[in-house]
Design an enzyme around this catalytic site. Sequence first.
Site, short mmCIF file in Angstrom:
data_model
loop_
_atom_site.label_atom_id
_atom_site.label_comp_id
_atom_site.label_asym_id
_atom_site.label_seq_id
_atom_site.Cartn_x
_atom_site.Cartn_y
_atom_site.Cartn_z
N PHE A 14 1.01 -1.19 -0.01
CA PHE A 14 0.07 -0.32 0.21
C PHE A 14 0.65 1.43 -0.20
O PHE A 14 0.36 2.07 0.53
CB PHE A 14 -1.16 -0.21 1.08
CG PHE A 14 -1.55 -1.39 1.86
CD1 PHE A 14 -2.90 -1.56 0.62
CD2 PHE A 14 -1.31 -2.76 2.36
CE1 PHE A 14 -3.71 -2.76 0.43
CE2 PHE A 14 -1.79 -3.51 2.30
CZ PHE A 14 -3.04 -4.08 1.45
N GLY A 40 4.21 -1.57 10.73
CA GLY A 40 3.80 -1.87 9.61
C GLY A 40 4.58 -1.80 8.50
O GLY A 40 4.92 -0.67 7.60
N ASP A 65 6.34 -5.15 13.20
CA ASP A 65 5.14 -5.65 12.80
C ASP A 65 5.10 -6.83 13.16
O ASP A 65 5.47 -8.26 13.21
CB ASP A 65 5.07 -6.00 10.85
CG ASP A 65 3.90 -5.81 10.20
OD1 ASP A 65 3.05 -6.61 10.44
OD2 ASP A 65 3.21 -5.14 9.55
N GLY A 69 -1.57 -8.74 10.26
CA GLY A 69 -2.13 -8.17 9.56
C GLY A 69 -3.15 -7.34 10.00
O GLY A 69 -3.27 -7.39 11.32
N SER A 118 3.26 -3.53 17.44
CA SER A 118 3.56 -2.27 18.53
C SER A 118 4.22 -2.12 20.09
O SER A 118 5.62 -1.81 20.27
CB SER A 118 3.60 -1.59 17.49
OG SER A 118 3.64 -0.71 17.50
N ASP A 135 3.03 3.49 10.11
CA ASP A 135 1.66 2.33 8.94
C ASP A 135 1.27 1.60 9.68
O ASP A 135 0.90 0.54 8.81
CB ASP A 135 2.41 2.69 7.70
CG ASP A 135 1.92 2.75 6.14
OD1 ASP A 135 0.43 3.08 6.82
OD2 ASP A 135 2.19 1.86 5.40
N HIS A 138 -4.28 1.02 11.92
CA HIS A 138 -5.49 2.16 11.88
C HIS A 138 -6.53 2.03 12.38
O HIS A 138 -7.20 3.45 12.28
CB HIS A 138 -5.32 2.72 10.51
CG HIS A 138 -4.52 2.23 9.16
ND1 HIS A 138 -3.46 3.11 9.73
CD2 HIS A 138 -4.61 3.32 7.57
CE1 HIS A 138 -2.78 3.32 8.78
NE2 HIS A 138 -3.39 3.30 7.37
N ASP A 164 -1.19 7.72 5.79
CA ASP A 164 -2.85 7.32 4.95
C ASP A 164 -3.34 8.84 5.96
O ASP A 164 -4.18 7.93 6.65
CB ASP A 164 -3.43 6.75 6.17
CG ASP A 164 -2.85 5.14 4.95
OD1 ASP A 164 -2.19 5.08 4.44
OD2 ASP A 164 -2.01 4.05 5.10
N1 SAH Z 1 3.56 -0.31 5.00
C1 SAH Z 1 2.95 -1.16 4.06
C2 SAH Z 1 2.16 -0.80 4.62
C3 SAH Z 1 1.15 -1.66 5.81
S1 SAH Z 1 -0.21 -2.29 6.32
C4 SAH Z 1 3.76 -0.85 2.69
O1 SAH Z 1 4.41 -0.48 2.65
O2 SAH Z 1 2.76 -1.72 2.14
C5 SAH Z 1 0.10 -1.99 8.12
C6 SAH Z 1 0.50 -3.04 8.91
O3 SAH Z 1 0.64 -3.25 10.46
C7 SAH Z 1 0.21 -4.51 8.55
O4 SAH Z 1 1.25 -5.44 7.97
C8 SAH Z 1 -0.64 -5.67 9.89
O5 SAH Z 1 0.38 -6.79 10.16
C9 SAH Z 1 0.70 -4.15 10.78
N2 SAH Z 1 -0.12 -4.19 12.24
C10 SAH Z 1 -0.96 -3.45 12.61
N3 SAH Z 1 -0.95 -3.14 13.70
C11 SAH Z 1 0.09 -3.41 14.04
C12 SAH Z 1 0.39 -3.92 15.22
N4 SAH Z 1 -0.56 -3.31 17.08
N5 SAH Z 1 1.27 -3.69 16.07
C13 SAH Z 1 2.30 -4.55 14.95
N6 SAH Z 1 2.05 -4.92 13.60
C14 SAH Z 1 0.54 -4.02 13.11
MG MG Z 2 0.03 3.23 4.91
#
Ligand code: SAH
Ligand code: MG
Length: 211
Positions: A14, A40, A65, A69, A118, A135, A138, A164
């Site tokens: 993304f 992320g 990460d 997901g 995280s 990232d 959300h 975003d």
């Molecule tokens: N930066 C990526 C997109 C990230 S999508 C790109 O360039 O394509 C968001 C990611 O955040 C997902 O892979 C998800 O597993 C991770 N994520 C969501 N909540 C999280 C959390 N609490 N701790 C760690 N990772 C998390």
């Molecule tokens: Mg993003």
Amino acid sequence: MHPLPLDPESVKGFMPASEGAELYRAVSLAPPALPCLEIGSYCGKSTIYLGAACQRSGRVLFAVDHHAGSEEHQPGEGYFDPELASADGQGVDTFGAFRRTLRGAALEDTVVPIVAPSAAAARAWATPLGLLFIDGGHSRAAAQADYAGWVPKLAPGGILLIHDIFPNPADGGRPPYELWCQAQESGDFEVLGLFETLGMLRKRGASSAGA
Ligand code: SAH
Ligand code: MG
């Protein structure tokens, strides 16, 4: 931007190329030598831009990460990708794809994956960061936890990137935009720009920058 070691468009994710170029540039604005950290990574699309820039400047990029997901990536949700289903079919596992990206981009000497929620990784983190890219999840809770847990780890002069950001609620979810507002209202940051949906700020308190 120098040529990338792997075409990010060959990786699921993304991060549009135009914003990716800003990620790459942002690394050069960070205080020298300090590590960078991404929250992320998904399959590593954004990691290629940040990682390549870190590799060129001799920095380390930590990539946080849990690889399970976000809510919208789960089976039955809007951004579910069956190719990323976990072995038990119950959820999602992006770690294999992420590792393939690191290998394909020859970034294993630069990018250090941290496979954890995280908030857990933030708890004992003590190394000052030159750049932080938010990232991850959300939801409001996830976004706020990332801000509270990681923004205090930024070194003076450090670069904060938030992805975003949609000022118009019709375009997308609120929580990343709320972080963007919060950072500005804190008085701790100078705004460097909003590039499409990527917000870039610099933490106050340092006299020089560049690397
Ligand atoms: N930066 C990526 C997109 C990230 S999508 C790109 O360039 O394509 C968001 C990611 O955040 C997902 O892979 C998800 O597993 C991770 N994520 C969501 N909540 C999280 C959390 N609490 N701790 C760690 N990772 C998390
Ligand atoms: Mg993003």
